[in-house]
Design a protein around this motif. Sequence first.
Motif, PDB file in Angstrom:
ATOM      1  N   TYR A  77       3.283   1.136 -14.495  1.00 58.86           N
ATOM      2  CA  TYR A  77       4.347   2.079 -14.808  1.00 58.86           C
ATOM      3  C   TYR A  77       4.391   2.357 -16.307  1.00 58.86           C
ATOM      4  O   TYR A  77       4.207   1.454 -17.126  1.00 58.86           O
ATOM      5  CB  TYR A  77       5.697   1.516 -14.351  1.00 58.86           C
ATOM      6  N   THR A  78       4.673   3.604 -16.666  1.00 55.67           N
ATOM      7  CA  THR A  78       4.748   3.973 -18.081  1.00 55.67           C
ATOM      8  C   THR A  78       6.157   3.814 -18.641  1.00 55.67           C
ATOM      9  O   THR A  78       6.353   3.873 -19.847  1.00 55.67           O
ATOM     10  CB  THR A  78       4.300   5.433 -18.276  1.00 55.67           C
ATOM     11  N   GLY A  79       7.126   3.613 -17.773  1.00 60.11           N
ATOM     12  CA  GLY A  79       8.504   3.435 -18.223  1.00 60.11           C
ATOM     13  C   GLY A  79       9.442   3.363 -17.042  1.00 60.11           C
ATOM     14  O   GLY A  79       9.007   3.340 -15.883  1.00 60.11           O
ATOM     15  N   VAL A  80      10.730   3.335 -17.335  1.00 59.03           N
ATOM     16  CA  VAL A  80      11.739   3.182 -16.292  1.00 59.03           C
ATOM     17  C   VAL A  80      11.721   4.354 -15.313  1.00 59.03           C
ATOM     18  O   VAL A  80      11.738   4.167 -14.095  1.00 59.03           O
ATOM     19  CB  VAL A  80      13.150   3.051 -16.920  1.00 59.03           C
ATOM     20  N   ILE A  81      11.694   5.565 -15.841  1.00 55.77           N
ATOM     21  CA  ILE A  81      11.730   6.754 -14.975  1.00 55.77           C
ATOM     22  C   ILE A  81      10.486   6.818 -14.090  1.00 55.77           C
ATOM     23  O   ILE A  81      10.572   7.083 -12.881  1.00 55.77           O
ATOM     24  CB  ILE A  81      11.872   8.038 -15.815  1.00 55.77           C
ATOM     25  N   ASP A  82       9.315   6.551 -14.698  1.00 56.18           N
ATOM     26  CA  ASP A  82       8.064   6.557 -13.934  1.00 56.18           C
ATOM     27  C   ASP A  82       8.095   5.492 -12.855  1.00 56.18           C
ATOM     28  O   ASP A  82       7.667   5.725 -11.712  1.00 56.18           O
ATOM     29  CB  ASP A  82       6.885   6.317 -14.877  1.00 56.18           C
ATOM     30  N   CYS A  83       8.632   4.336 -13.192  1.00 56.68           N
ATOM     31  CA  CYS A  83       8.744   3.232 -12.233  1.00 56.68           C
ATOM     32  C   CYS A  83       9.628   3.644 -11.057  1.00 56.68           C
ATOM     33  O   CYS A  83       9.275   3.431  -9.889  1.00 56.68           O
ATOM     34  CB  CYS A  83       9.307   1.998 -12.922  1.00 56.68           C
ATOM     35  N   GLY A  84      10.771   4.237 -11.359  1.00 55.93           N
ATOM     36  CA  GLY A  84      11.688   4.674 -10.305  1.00 55.93           C
ATOM     37  C   GLY A  84      11.066   5.711  -9.390  1.00 55.93           C
ATOM     38  O   GLY A  84      11.195   5.638  -8.163  1.00 55.93           O
ATOM     39  N   LYS A  85      10.357   6.674  -9.978  1.00 57.46           N
ATOM     40  CA  LYS A  85       9.708   7.721  -9.187  1.00 57.46           C
ATOM     41  C   LYS A  85       8.653   7.136  -8.255  1.00 57.46           C
ATOM     42  O   LYS A  85       8.558   7.522  -7.075  1.00 57.46           O
ATOM     43  CB  LYS A  85       9.072   8.757 -10.111  1.00 57.46           C
ATOM     44  N   LYS A  86       7.839   6.215  -8.778  1.00 57.98           N
ATOM     45  CA  LYS A  86       6.754   5.651  -7.979  1.00 57.98           C
ATOM     46  C   LYS A  86       7.289   4.755  -6.862  1.00 57.98           C
ATOM     47  O   LYS A  86       6.721   4.722  -5.764  1.00 57.98           O
ATOM     48  CB  LYS A  86       5.793   4.876  -8.881  1.00 57.98           C
ATOM     49  N   ILE A  87       8.357   4.011  -7.129  1.00 61.58           N
ATOM     50  CA  ILE A  87       8.956   3.176  -6.083  1.00 61.58           C
ATOM     51  C   ILE A  87       9.483   4.057  -4.956  1.00 61.58           C
ATOM     52  O   ILE A  87       9.233   3.807  -3.774  1.00 61.58           O
ATOM     53  CB  ILE A  87      10.088   2.302  -6.654  1.00 61.58           C
ATOM     54  N   TYR A  88      10.190   5.128  -5.322  1.00 59.41           N
ATOM     55  CA  TYR A  88      10.750   6.021  -4.307  1.00 59.41           C
ATOM     56  C   TYR A  88       9.652   6.705  -3.494  1.00 59.41           C
ATOM     57  O   TYR A  88       9.733   6.789  -2.261  1.00 59.41           O
ATOM     58  CB  TYR A  88      11.644   7.074  -4.961  1.00 59.41           C
ATOM     59  N   LYS A  89       8.610   7.156  -4.173  1.00 59.22           N
ATOM     60  CA  LYS A  89       7.524   7.853  -3.486  1.00 59.22           C
ATOM     61  C   LYS A  89       6.765   6.937  -2.541  1.00 59.22           C
ATOM     62  O   LYS A  89       6.417   7.324  -1.419  1.00 59.22           O
ATOM     63  CB  LYS A  89       6.562   8.454  -4.516  1.00 59.22           C
ATOM     64  N   ALA A  90       6.497   5.707  -2.962  1.00 63.14           N
ATOM     65  CA  ALA A  90       5.679   4.796  -2.164  1.00 63.14           C
ATOM     66  C   ALA A  90       6.476   3.990  -1.145  1.00 63.14           C
ATOM     67  O   ALA A  90       5.967   3.639  -0.083  1.00 63.14           O
ATOM     68  CB  ALA A  90       4.920   3.838  -3.087  1.00 63.14           C
ATOM     69  N   GLU A  91       7.750   3.704  -1.451  1.00 65.75           N
ATOM     70  CA  GLU A  91       8.502   2.765  -0.621  1.00 65.75           C
ATOM     71  C   GLU A  91       9.821   3.312  -0.091  1.00 65.75           C
ATOM     72  O   GLU A  91      10.474   2.674   0.733  1.00 65.75           O
ATOM     73  CB  GLU A  91       8.773   1.478  -1.428  1.00 65.75           C
ATOM     74  N   GLY A  92      10.249   4.477  -0.597  1.00 62.36           N
ATOM     75  CA  GLY A  92      11.515   5.037  -0.159  1.00 62.36           C
ATOM     76  C   GLY A  92      12.698   4.342  -0.817  1.00 62.36           C
ATOM     77  O   GLY A  92      12.539   3.482  -1.691  1.00 62.36           O
ATOM     78  N   TYR A  93      13.901   4.713  -0.386  1.00 66.04           N
ATOM     79  CA  TYR A  93      15.106   4.122  -0.968  1.00 66.04           C
ATOM     80  C   TYR A  93      15.160   2.611  -0.785  1.00 66.04           C
ATOM     81  O   TYR A  93      15.686   1.885  -1.633  1.00 66.04           O
ATOM     82  CB  TYR A  93      16.357   4.752  -0.332  1.00 66.04           C
ATOM     83  N   ILE A  94      14.608   2.110   0.325  1.00 65.51           N
ATOM     84  CA  ILE A  94      14.685   0.671   0.588  1.00 65.51           C
ATOM     85  C   ILE A  94      13.920  -0.130  -0.454  1.00 65.51           C
ATOM     86  O   ILE A  94      14.187  -1.304  -0.670  1.00 65.51           O
ATOM     87  CB  ILE A  94      14.168   0.358   2.013  1.00 65.51           C
ATOM     88  N   GLY A  95      12.969   0.527  -1.130  1.00 67.46           N
ATOM     89  CA  GLY A  95      12.224  -0.153  -2.181  1.00 67.46           C
ATOM     90  C   GLY A  95      13.104  -0.623  -3.326  1.00 67.46           C
ATOM     91  O   GLY A  95      12.816  -1.635  -3.972  1.00 67.46           O
ATOM     92  N   PHE A  96      14.198   0.112  -3.571  1.00 69.22           N
ATOM     93  CA  PHE A  96      15.113  -0.262  -4.652  1.00 69.22           C
ATOM     94  C   PHE A  96      16.022  -1.432  -4.273  1.00 69.22           C
ATOM     95  O   PHE A  96      16.756  -1.941  -5.114  1.00 69.22           O
ATOM     96  CB  PHE A  96      15.980   0.942  -5.041  1.00 69.22           C
ATOM     97  N   TYR A  97      15.978  -1.821  -3.010  1.00 70.72           N
ATOM     98  CA  TYR A  97      16.849  -2.914  -2.556  1.00 70.72           C
ATOM     99  C   TYR A  97      16.057  -4.102  -2.021  1.00 70.72           C
ATOM    100  O   TYR A  97      16.593  -4.940  -1.305  1.00 70.72           O
ATOM    101  CB  TYR A  97      17.835  -2.398  -1.504  1.00 70.72           C
ATOM    102  N   LYS A  98      14.785  -4.192  -2.401  1.00 71.39           N
ATOM    103  CA  LYS A  98      13.981  -5.340  -1.992  1.00 71.39           C
ATOM    104  C   LYS A  98      14.525  -6.607  -2.644  1.00 71.39           C
ATOM    105  O   LYS A  98      14.796  -6.629  -3.841  1.00 71.39           O
ATOM    106  CB  LYS A  98      12.507  -5.134  -2.383  1.00 71.39           C
ATOM    107  N   GLY A  99      14.650  -7.646  -1.853  1.00 70.35           N
ATOM    108  CA  GLY A  99      15.175  -8.903  -2.371  1.00 70.35           C
ATOM    109  C   GLY A  99      16.679  -8.984  -2.380  1.00 70.35           C
ATOM    110  O   GLY A  99      17.260  -9.964  -2.853  1.00 70.35           O
ATOM    111  N   LEU A 100      17.372  -7.944  -1.834  1.00 62.65           N
ATOM    112  CA  LEU A 100      18.831  -7.955  -1.849  1.00 62.65           C
ATOM    113  C   LEU A 100      19.388  -9.109  -1.022  1.00 62.65           C
ATOM    114  O   LEU A 100      20.374  -9.740  -1.413  1.00 62.65           O
ATOM    115  CB  LEU A 100      19.378  -6.630  -1.319  1.00 62.65           C
ATOM    116  N   SER A 101      18.731  -9.408   0.106  1.00 62.83           N
ATOM    117  CA  SER A 101      19.221 -10.484   0.973  1.00 62.83           C
ATOM    118  C   SER A 101      19.216 -11.840   0.274  1.00 62.83           C
ATOM    119  O   SER A 101      20.267 -12.496   0.191  1.00 62.83           O
ATOM    120  CB  SER A 101      18.393 -10.537   2.263  1.00 62.83           C
ATOM    121  N   PRO A 102      18.059 -12.318  -0.280  1.00 56.59           N
ATOM    122  CA  PRO A 102      18.120 -13.593  -1.006  1.00 56.59           C
ATOM    123  C   PRO A 102      18.991 -13.514  -2.244  1.00 56.59           C
ATOM    124  O   PRO A 102      19.562 -14.521  -2.678  1.00 56.59           O
ATOM    125  CB  PRO A 102      16.652 -13.875  -1.364  1.00 56.59           C
ATOM    126  N   ASN A 103      19.118 -12.306  -2.817  1.00 53.36           N
ATOM    127  CA  ASN A 103      19.990 -12.160  -3.976  1.00 53.36           C
ATOM    128  C   ASN A 103      21.444 -12.413  -3.598  1.00 53.36           C
ATOM    129  O   ASN A 103      22.160 -13.152  -4.296  1.00 53.36           O
ATOM    130  CB  ASN A 103      19.851 -10.751  -4.562  1.00 53.36           C
TER     131      ASN A 103
END
Length: 312
Positions: free
Chosen positions: A259-285
């Motif tokens: 990733y080149t930065g925060v925005i690029d990271c967010g875009k790539k997570i959404y494109k590859a994994e969808g919204y659920i990608g932003f909530y990975k690890g929420l259960s153990p958290n």
Amino acid sequence: MTTTHTPSFTGSPHTDQALAGFGAGMVSTALLHPLDLIKIRFQVDSARYSEKRPVIGGTIRSFKAIVTDEGVWRGLYRGVTPNMAGATISWGFYFGWYSLIKKYMTKDEQGKLSAVQHLTASAEAGALTALMANPLWVIKTRMCTTKYNTPDAYNGLFDGLKRLYMEEGVRGLYRGIVPALFGVSHGAIQFMAYEEMKKKRNELRQAKGISASDEHNTQLSQTEYIVMAAASKVTASVITYPYQVLKSRLQNHATSETYTGVIDCGKKIYKAEGYIGFYKGLSPNIIRVLPGTCITFLVYENLTQYFKNHAS
């Protein structure tokens, strides 16, 4: 104008708050580090969930796999040293600065602050803490995402700090600092909710005839502290969790260059994994933060009360 002396255990009420925070961070981290490790490994995993990788039950499966493949101390407790150092320093300085900032914000004689003031004080204390502790969180993330026998993995806190600085410079020490500063909103929301619940509860107690000057009687029960700490933490976690995923991806050595930065990271997570990608690890958290927050606030509140009772 006369100044009043505030009784203190150490000579400064703000130092009392910092010591209570140090103790709280140390106890909660020592007990709950394994869940932190599992959460981070989920956060840096960029694969999509599928039938072969179901969302439910991942925490228990990961726990068993780590114990089997890596052992308890070398597996579940890998990265505990930077986590302990980071949590102890963070909670200690956070509570100390939070107390100091609240003091300078106080304008009425009773020392009461509004919800916005609590939010602001918490955000300012959180930003200062994030800047100080970020290098420790980078080492923690990198140790938690590697095994003890992974080639070129960090051997410990000091080895990690030395190599990180030598290999990546100051930029390496502050990887993930932007989402970490975004994450200040997490603590701000949590402490605003916690302080407001405490204030409302004390107002209800005083309305029933309990004197505000009677510190023993106005001290809330352990159960009340637990309920308020848990409610405030869950609220903040659900609202702000995506920043933790962004921070872990940027700090993890294996994915940081992706990733080149925060925005690029967010875009790539959404494109590859969808919204659920932003909530990975929420259960153990959630599993980790509920007892962790309750332990932290119980230790903090009880140490604070102990310092008040033994102040001079």
